[in-house]
Design an enzyme around this catalytic site. Structure first.
Site, PDB file in Angstrom:
ATOM      1  N   ARG A  34       0.839  -1.199   0.000  1.00  0.00           N
ATOM      2  CA  ARG A  34       0.000   0.000   0.000  1.00  0.00           C
ATOM      3  C   ARG A  34       0.873   1.248   0.000  1.00  0.00           C
ATOM      4  NH1 ARG A  34      -5.128   2.113   2.069  1.00  0.00           N
ATOM      5  NH2 ARG A  34      -5.024   4.275   1.424  1.00  0.00           N
ATOM      6  N   ARG A  94      -5.151   1.150  -5.036  1.00  0.00           N
ATOM      7  CA  ARG A  94      -4.315   0.598  -3.971  1.00  0.00           C
ATOM      8  C   ARG A  94      -4.319  -0.918  -3.986  1.00  0.00           C
ATOM      9  NH1 ARG A  94      -8.556   3.516  -0.221  1.00  0.00           N
ATOM     10  NH2 ARG A  94      -8.112   4.966  -1.853  1.00  0.00           N
ATOM     11  N   ASP A 151      -6.651  -1.873   1.080  1.00  0.00           N
ATOM     12  CA  ASP A 151      -7.248  -0.837   1.922  1.00  0.00           C
ATOM     13  C   ASP A 151      -8.013  -1.552   3.026  1.00  0.00           C
ATOM     14  OD1 ASP A 151      -8.057   1.785   2.698  1.00  0.00           O
ATOM     15  OD2 ASP A 151      -9.983   1.480   1.702  1.00  0.00           O
ATOM     16  N   ASP A 168     -10.398  -0.541   6.335  1.00  0.00           N
ATOM     17  CA  ASP A 168     -11.086   0.499   7.103  1.00  0.00           C
ATOM     18  C   ASP A 168     -11.757  -0.109   8.320  1.00  0.00           C
ATOM     19  OD1 ASP A 168     -10.506   2.619   5.349  1.00  0.00           O
ATOM     20  OD2 ASP A 168     -12.271   2.189   4.113  1.00  0.00           O
TER      21      ASP A 168
END
Length: 175
Positions: free
Chosen positions: A95, A104, A107, A109
């Site tokens: 990343r 990317r 990722d 989250d």
């Protein structure tokens, strides 16, 4: 007698995605890497869904599509420590943070972290846009058809209120 420390684990919901490289392999490896974080235990992961790339300017059909999934886990880390560990996993998977909402390799989250609320320059929990993202809602509903998002309500109702551009890719869950 030796005193033992209480080890409290709180439920966390993570959204993972990739639109560069071997996306499926990256997501599968990421789930295992998350489970290897000291203080984190993965309980479940959805199947993979594909969505068009979302950029700051909107949907970008010229960019590689994302593969996405949701991971349900438990964490004894505090939220910022978990974020640091997840960013380490992202970095280990190549990343690069050059462009906000750019393409990317990985990722991750934090969508929710038990009942906790965090809002600072590094982290916002619950995730402020989770209810607007089919790439979060569709895999979440695979795991729990009655799922609720903190401060929002029913994930199914949220999905009904947005454009669902997610395509389910495979029947096998990542975990």
């Amino acid at each position: 007698m030796r005193q033992q420390r209480l080890h409290v684990e709180l439920p966390v919901m993570l959204a993972i995605g990739s639109n560069l490289g071997d996306r499926e392999s990256t997501l599968r490896d990421a789930v295992h890497a998350i489970n290897r974080i000291d203080g984190v235990t993965v309980d479940a992961a959805s199947s993979i869904v594909q969505t068009p790339a979302l950029k700051l300017s909107g949907i970008d059909h010229s960019a590689p599509a994302y593969l996405n999934a949701v991971v349900l886990a438990r964490s004894s880390l505090e939220p910022h420590a978990l974020l640091a560990e997840l960013q380490r996993v992202e970095a280990e998977h190549g990343r690069v943070r050059d462009e906000r909402w750019g393409d990317r390799t990985l990722d991750i989250d934090i969508i929710s972290f038990a009942h906790l609320q965090v809002d600072d320059e590094l982290l916002t929990i619950p995730h402020p846009r989770a209810a607007e993202r089919s790439f979060v809602l569709v895999p979440l509903l695979q795991l729990d058809p009655h799922a609720h998002l903190a401060g929002i309500g029913s994930a199914a109702d949220a999905l009904a209120g947005i454009e669902n551009d997610a395509t389910e890719c495979e029947a096998e869950p990542l975990w």
